[in-house]
Design an enzyme around this catalytic site. Structure first.
Site, PDB file in Angstrom:
ATOM      1  N   THR A  28       3.279  16.079  -4.931  1.00 45.28           N
ATOM      2  CA  THR A  28       2.828  14.882  -5.625  1.00 45.28           C
ATOM      3  C   THR A  28       2.203  13.873  -4.686  1.00 45.28           C
ATOM      4  OG1 THR A  28       5.038  13.999  -5.397  1.00 45.28           O
ATOM      5  CG2 THR A  28       4.514  15.021  -7.487  1.00 45.28           C
ATOM      6  N   GLU A  40       4.073   1.597  -6.117  1.00 38.51           N
ATOM      7  CA  GLU A  40       3.257   0.410  -6.401  1.00 38.51           C
ATOM      8  C   GLU A  40       3.952  -0.566  -7.346  1.00 38.51           C
ATOM      9  OE1 GLU A  40      -0.114   2.377  -7.932  1.00 38.51           O
ATOM     10  OE2 GLU A  40      -1.069   2.616  -5.973  1.00 38.51           O
ATOM     11  N   THR A  76      -2.930   4.667   1.765  1.00 40.45           N
ATOM     12  CA  THR A  76      -3.906   4.053   0.854  1.00 40.45           C
ATOM     13  C   THR A  76      -3.302   2.737   0.351  1.00 40.45           C
ATOM     14  OG1 THR A  76      -3.076   5.430  -0.961  1.00 40.45           O
ATOM     15  CG2 THR A  76      -5.034   6.203   0.189  1.00 40.45           C
ATOM     16  N   ASN A 114      -2.732  -1.555 -10.524  1.00 36.93           N
ATOM     17  CA  ASN A 114      -3.482  -0.435 -11.062  1.00 36.93           C
ATOM     18  C   ASN A 114      -4.591  -0.845 -12.026  1.00 36.93           C
ATOM     19  OD1 ASN A 114      -2.356   2.016  -9.855  1.00 36.93           O
ATOM     20  ND2 ASN A 114      -0.452   1.116 -10.631  1.00 36.93           N
ATOM     21  N   LYS A 154       1.937  10.290   2.614  1.00 30.04           N
ATOM     22  CA  LYS A 154       1.324   9.100   2.029  1.00 30.04           C
ATOM     23  C   LYS A 154       1.539   9.191   0.533  1.00 30.04           C
ATOM     24  CE  LYS A 154      -2.065   9.400  -0.980  1.00 30.04           C
ATOM     25  NZ  LYS A 154      -2.480   8.451  -2.020  1.00 30.04           N
TER      26      LYS A 154
END
Lengths: 383, 383
Positions: free
Chosen positions: B179, B259, B146, B378, B168
């Site tokens: 997780t 991220e 993703t 985010n 992933k």
């Protein structure tokens, strides 16, 4: 006028040179009586700063004559020398005021793990005593600021008596009784037990329901001093309401000044089985970094609300939950509801309403968004 | 080759059009036996996505014939229609493979609260079955990405048997059994109970000790499939070690791709009274936004370590604790130790060592720093 709005108090704020910026950094609030009943609540962090360890003892007997506060250093994790600095400061204040060190509350704020310069602090305390004035509330409120961009003050005036307060805080806001340095004063004539009950109720409903970044400080202290100078003994409920009003006003100011924040977020949890569930749900949602980033991006990402809710033990059925952003019910009974496109998150105030459909309890908690500026401010604080 | 490194597996990854980007979004991993023993662990989030609800049942009997995964949508909070999509997908896979839908695990990842396009998904599944190949591991690992910037694969080769895996995950990393989406395959000949024990031990020691941002996903699934195609039944301890090796490799890759992160932070809690204390301390420290911002700013702000530690129930005396950053003991017995200036935090890997001096237990947890890029990524994910 904050802490000097009520009769019977003097205050001051001076520059002792503890802050590299050269801004005011020592504040003093003195109760001139005739009553000296007081109460205090402190951080529940087990790593307590030396001033907290001292002040817990000082306040334990229900008498508080003065509060001395410094910014420019937390005096936390500074060993025996740090504790000696607190003791010295309280003795120094007591000597100059002609009172007992055991009735002097000491508060510090700033970086952890750095020694305070005792000579500078001592000179600052002497200057603060000299500067004490019945109109010194503003100066005191300014001298306790750290990363605050504005001073925080609030007053609740009643018929014949008054409650006023000041606060510092712009980061490390997380509930644990107190979450910042706060001094509240009143000229109402109440005893220490009434003061204690009023302060604990007020903090549990105001400061304890702010959770800006989930981080709990080591130095949090909220002090209430009563002078009795008005000669008025209010009904206990009225007194408690006035204390709560001042604490609520200060709490909202803390939230509005939170480091780097662009949005103030009220999380209204309704339909909870009980108050504890509502508080747990609200706090957990308020700590989701992903949700807080989404609000910064003005994105009503309700999946992140549910993902956070799912980590709690609150009573709810996942497919019964409703979530609204600013009045738009984007999730209805666990499914997509009204269009996300209807939600406007451009204003600073955001209301996220979560209906658990599990009972009648309601609690509102407050948080801020997680912003680029928060990261910048907190990545460069100590250097 | 990841999930097709072990004998007895075929895999594929295709583009079904679920992702707006047009990148691959459907992956399939099929066990060709002769054994079909399997195990799975799932998110402990109470707000579970529909695929998790389905797959918990599918895996419960210890047999797993295939795992179908899609990116481009989490299929979470999508109501009865969303669950029907999962059911349909499992049936469709089973029909094409000639197996039972009850032995097909389904995983989804992407935005919560959006319906998957069932027609596109169905066509994608058909294409994925057609594309199945013994060398399809890379394609499968790519199709589950993703916000991942790289695909994650790991292999542990042993004498005569192999364990391989893919994962992933680049955000919402917080411990709760699993997780992220992870598929691990092996040609070792082991029964479902051995597979289950090995997988639970491995996840508890690897994925459960990563906490990138404290946010727990609704879709987390870790699946282990065994084909027995090697004909070798390893010693159970050796088997468990190989599974853990693969999970650890994948876990470190997840962390390295988190991220927006600029630093990978190992929090070594040593001298704990017991393992539970060490885990609690490590997780709590790893969730301090203030500390994570400080690391981004390359600032060894040890006060924030202690402030976080003080909110735990772990056994320790505040004035006994040592804290080191990259080997420099900046806090010794609760007081300032070596100079902060000696600490170099410019490299990606950071080690924070906390000695509680309360016992012998040691646990390392991992987290990332909190960066401007994390906030950017985010704040714009769903829009």
């Amino acid at each position: 006028m904050s802490v000097t709005a009520a009769a019977g108090f003097r205050a001051s704020g001076v520059t002792a040179g503890l802050k590299a910026s050269g801004k005011p950094d020592v504040a003093l609030v003195v109760n001139d009586g005739p009553s000296f009943a007081g109460a205090a609540v402190f951080t529940t962090n087990r790593c307590k700063a030396h001033p907290v360890v001292w002040s817990e003892q000082a306040a334990a007997d229900g008498r508080i004559d003065a509060v001395v506060l410094n910014s420019g250093g937390a005096n936390c994790y500074t060993g025996a020398e740090g504790f000696a600095t607190v003791h010295f400061t309280a003795e120094h204040v007591a000597d100059l005021l002609g009172t007992s060190a055991g009735d002097v509350v000491v508060c510090s704020t700033g970086l952890i793990g750095e020694h305070l310069d005792r000579a500078k602090l001592s000179a600052g305390v002497s200057a603060a005593v000299t500067a004490l004035a019945p109109g010194g509330g503003d100066a005191a409120a300014t001298a306790i600021m750290t990363t605050d961009t504005v001073s925080k003050q609030a007053v609740a005036a009643r018929e014949g008596w008054t409650v006023g307060g000041m606060a510092k805080g712009a980061g490390m806001l997380a509930p644990a009784l107190a979450t910042m340095l706060v001094v509240v004063t009143t000229d109402a004539l109440v005893d220490a037990e009434v003061a204690d009950r009023a302060l604990r109720r007020a903090t549990s409903r105001t400061f304890d329901r702010i959770d800006s970044d989930g981080c709990m400080s080591t130095n949090d202290t909220v002090v209430l001093m009563t002078s009795g100078a008005s000669g008025v003994t209010p009904d206990e409920a009225d007194f408690a309401d006035a204390v709560e009003e001042v604490c609520r006003g200060l709490a909202r100011q803390l939230l509005a000044d939170a480091e780097g924040a662009k949005h103030d977020i009220a999380i209204e949890v309704v339909g909870a089985a009980n108050e504890a569930d509502a508080i747990e749900a609200g706090r957990t949602i308020s700590r989701s970094n992903l949700l807080k980033c989404a609000i910064f991006g003005e994105d009503p990402n309700w999946g992140r609300v549910l993902a956070a809710l799912g980590t709690t033990s609150a009573a709810f059925e996942p497919d019964h939950v409703d979530v609204s952003f600013n009045g738009v019910k984007v999730c209805a009974a666990g499914e997509p509801g009204e269009s996300r496109d209807l939600v406007d998150l451009s204003a600073r105030d955001v209301v996220i309403r979560v209906d658990l459909h599990a009972g009648e309890a309601e609690v509102t908690t407050w948080t801020n968004d997680l912003t680029v500026d928060y990261v910048h401010e907190n990545s460069a604080y100590s250097t």
